[in-house]
Design a protein around this motif. Sequence first.
Motif, PDB file in Angstrom:
ATOM      1  N   THR A   1       0.839  -1.197   0.000  1.00 31.56           N
ATOM      2  CA  THR A   1       0.000   0.000   0.000  1.00 31.56           C
ATOM      3  C   THR A   1       0.872   1.243   0.000  1.00 31.56           C
ATOM      4  N   PHE A   2       0.258   2.372  -0.349  1.00 34.22           N
ATOM      5  CA  PHE A   2       1.007   3.624  -0.365  1.00 34.22           C
ATOM      6  C   PHE A   2       1.468   4.008   1.040  1.00 34.22           C
ATOM      7  N   VAL A   3       0.657   3.723   2.045  1.00 31.98           N
ATOM      8  CA  VAL A   3       1.040   4.049   3.419  1.00 31.98           C
ATOM      9  C   VAL A   3       2.255   3.225   3.841  1.00 31.98           C
ATOM     10  N   ALA A   4       2.226   1.919   3.541  1.00 33.27           N
ATOM     11  CA  ALA A   4       3.367   1.067   3.870  1.00 33.27           C
ATOM     12  C   ALA A   4       4.605   1.481   3.086  1.00 33.27           C
ATOM     13  N   CYS A   5       4.410   1.885   1.838  1.00 35.15           N
ATOM     14  CA  CYS A   5       5.530   2.354   1.020  1.00 35.15           C
ATOM     15  C   CYS A   5       6.129   3.624   1.607  1.00 35.15           C
ATOM     16  N   ALA A   6       5.267   4.542   2.074  1.00 30.06           N
ATOM     17  CA  ALA A   6       5.746   5.777   2.686  1.00 30.06           C
ATOM     18  C   ALA A   6       6.523   5.482   3.963  1.00 30.06           C
ATOM     19  N   ASN A   7       6.028   4.559   4.781  1.00 28.35           N
ATOM     20  CA  ASN A   7       6.727   4.190   6.009  1.00 28.35           C
ATOM     21  C   ASN A   7       8.086   3.578   5.700  1.00 28.35           C
ATOM     22  N   GLN A   8       8.114   2.713   4.690  1.00 29.42           N
ATOM     23  CA  GLN A   8       9.365   2.074   4.295  1.00 29.42           C
ATOM     24  C   GLN A   8      10.385   3.101   3.825  1.00 29.42           C
ATOM     25  N   MET A   9       9.922   4.055   3.014  1.00 31.14           N
ATOM     26  CA  MET A   9      10.833   5.083   2.522  1.00 31.14           C
ATOM     27  C   MET A   9      11.322   5.976   3.657  1.00 31.14           C
ATOM     28  N   PHE A  10      10.416   6.293   4.596  1.00 32.89           N
ATOM     29  CA  PHE A  10      10.807   7.133   5.726  1.00 32.89           C
ATOM     30  C   PHE A  10      11.923   6.482   6.537  1.00 32.89           C
ATOM     31  N   PHE A  11      11.770   5.199   6.874  1.00 28.82           N
ATOM     32  CA  PHE A  11      12.793   4.527   7.665  1.00 28.82           C
ATOM     33  C   PHE A  11      14.104   4.412   6.897  1.00 28.82           C
ATOM     34  N   SER A  12      14.034   4.176   5.589  1.00 23.82           N
ATOM     35  CA  SER A  12      15.257   4.096   4.791  1.00 23.82           C
ATOM     36  C   SER A  12      15.999   5.425   4.813  1.00 23.82           C
ATOM     37  N   PHE A  13      15.271   6.522   4.614  1.00 20.86           N
ATOM     38  CA  PHE A  13      15.894   7.836   4.657  1.00 20.86           C
ATOM     39  C   PHE A  13      16.396   8.169   6.057  1.00 20.86           C
ATOM     40  N   MET A  14      15.605   7.859   7.071  1.00 12.63           N
ATOM     41  CA  MET A  14      15.979   8.205   8.435  1.00 12.63           C
ATOM     42  C   MET A  14      17.285   7.536   8.829  1.00 12.63           C
ATOM     43  N   PHE A  15      17.388   6.232   8.592  1.00 14.52           N
ATOM     44  CA  PHE A  15      18.603   5.530   8.972  1.00 14.52           C
ATOM     45  C   PHE A  15      19.774   5.928   8.081  1.00 14.52           C
ATOM     46  N   GLY A  16      19.512   6.221   6.804  1.00 13.82           N
ATOM     47  CA  GLY A  16      20.586   6.663   5.928  1.00 13.82           C
ATOM     48  C   GLY A  16      21.177   7.986   6.371  1.00 13.82           C
ATOM     49  N   PHE A  17      20.322   8.961   6.676  1.00 10.18           N
ATOM     50  CA  PHE A  17      20.809  10.254   7.151  1.00 10.18           C
ATOM     51  C   PHE A  17      21.447  10.130   8.535  1.00 10.18           C
ATOM     52  N   THR A  18      20.839   9.348   9.417  1.00  6.74           N
ATOM     53  CA  THR A  18      21.405   9.161  10.752  1.00  6.74           C
ATOM     54  C   THR A  18      22.798   8.555  10.669  1.00  6.74           C
ATOM     55  N   HIS A  19      22.960   7.590   9.773  1.00  6.12           N
ATOM     56  CA  HIS A  19      24.263   6.959   9.578  1.00  6.12           C
ATOM     57  C   HIS A  19      25.299   7.993   9.142  1.00  6.12           C
ATOM     58  N   SER A  20      24.933   8.852   8.204  1.00  8.24           N
ATOM     59  CA  SER A  20      25.860   9.880   7.736  1.00  8.24           C
ATOM     60  C   SER A  20      26.191  10.870   8.838  1.00  8.24           C
ATOM     61  N   PHE A  21      25.191  11.282   9.609  1.00  8.51           N
ATOM     62  CA  PHE A  21      25.428  12.213  10.705  1.00  8.51           C
ATOM     63  C   PHE A  21      26.340  11.597  11.767  1.00  8.51           C
ATOM     64  N   LEU A  22      26.145  10.299  12.060  1.00  9.18           N
ATOM     65  CA  LEU A  22      26.994   9.643  13.043  1.00  9.18           C
ATOM     66  C   LEU A  22      28.440   9.550  12.560  1.00  9.18           C
ATOM     67  N   LEU A  23      28.629   9.249  11.286  1.00  9.43           N
ATOM     68  CA  LEU A  23      29.981   9.214  10.736  1.00  9.43           C
ATOM     69  C   LEU A  23      30.639  10.591  10.816  1.00  9.43           C
ATOM     70  N   MET A  24      29.860  11.649  10.616  1.00  5.29           N
ATOM     71  CA  MET A  24      30.392  13.010  10.738  1.00  5.29           C
ATOM     72  C   MET A  24      30.808  13.297  12.184  1.00  5.29           C
ATOM     73  N   VAL A  25      29.962  12.895  13.146  1.00  2.07           N
ATOM     74  CA  VAL A  25      30.285  13.109  14.559  1.00  2.07           C
ATOM     75  C   VAL A  25      31.511  12.294  14.963  1.00  2.07           C
ATOM     76  N   MET A  26      31.642  11.080  14.439  1.00  6.59           N
ATOM     77  CA  MET A  26      32.822  10.264  14.736  1.00  6.59           C
ATOM     78  C   MET A  26      34.085  10.900  14.163  1.00  6.59           C
ATOM     79  N   GLY A  27      33.966  11.542  13.006  1.00  7.35           N
ATOM     80  CA  GLY A  27      35.102  12.275  12.458  1.00  7.35           C
ATOM     81  C   GLY A  27      35.489  13.444  13.347  1.00  7.35           C
ATOM     82  N   TYR A  28      34.499  14.138  13.889  1.00  5.37           N
ATOM     83  CA  TYR A  28      34.769  15.234  14.818  1.00  5.37           C
ATOM     84  C   TYR A  28      35.442  14.718  16.089  1.00  5.37           C
ATOM     85  N   ASP A  29      35.008  13.553  16.556  1.00  2.00           N
ATOM     86  CA  ASP A  29      35.628  12.949  17.736  1.00  2.00           C
ATOM     87  C   ASP A  29      37.103  12.656  17.493  1.00  2.00           C
TER      88      ASP A  29
END
Length: 318
Positions: free
Chosen positions: A94-122
């Motif tokens: 369904t479109f709702v399930a597709c939206a949820n799936q895309m949200f989690f993919s983007f959320m974890f992808g951006f979070t991963h990048s932000f964490l790598l940036m913070v680890m570089g700062y560390d």
Amino acid sequence: MPGQNYSTTSELILFGFSAFPQQLLPAFFLLYLLMYLFTLLGNLLITATVWTERRLHTPMYLFLCALSISEILFTVTVTPRMLADLLSTHHSITFVACANQMFFSFMFGFTHSFLLMVMGYDRYVAICHPLRYHVLMSPRGCARLVAWTWAGGSVMGMMVTSIVFHLTFCRSNVIHHFLCHVLSLLKLACGDRTSSVIMGVVLVCVTALIGCLLLILLSYVFIVAAILRIPSAEGRHKTFSTCVSHLTVVVVHYGFASIIYLKPKGPHSMYSDTLMATTYTVFTPFLSPIIFSLRNKELKNNAINESFRRKFCPLVSR
């Protein structure tokens, strides 16, 4: 999602691996299942080790633990859907399930990048400002940085997903992917605002991800400059070795991401597109625990081994 403006269909068909020869699917399923289980086991082992070993309660290992948790959640969200797709010719969503799936993919992808940036700062603070390290990277400050990475990833995921699902989808409802991948879904969009919305999504993603990469590279410019000032070769090697695992994961993360998002335009078969997508969704989480375990001697030789002996061989460890 609010403001949805769909066509007559209420479902999407994930074509996924349907174009592959059926005799290859069991082999793919077994391969990805083993990688999925190894990814979970490796990241759970790193998380449990950092949590139980008090000497690892430092900023670097706190960020590593947060990164492992992000990898676990991303893998649990994405990989089972791909494994289910391997067991069926196609399945609807369904479109709702597709939206949820895309949200989690983007959320974890951006979070991963932000964490790598913070680890570089560390690593930058540890090498370039060692005397101020415990002040700049206090436990409370590190916890705030981790919280901000998760909050930032959630906000970015919600924003990009909302933009995409405000489009009108009036073309075929077949997505040639095993997930609700943004590029595959945008091909189904139509309307006067489609091109501008697609450009907006691309700019948001590129600005955030490239911005993180540039800050990581800037950190390493200062790190390399500080390392070159160390008089002994042994000291330079020892200092740089603390950065190797993080730098390797950064290369893997952005290298596999660019395979998908920066591939040259032109004809691509369904086989190549699907296999390229698995490099980011499967191989990146799979390689991260291997890289950190193999390159981090303290984690590999001391903490994990001692924790394993205490849990499973208590008589031997006494």
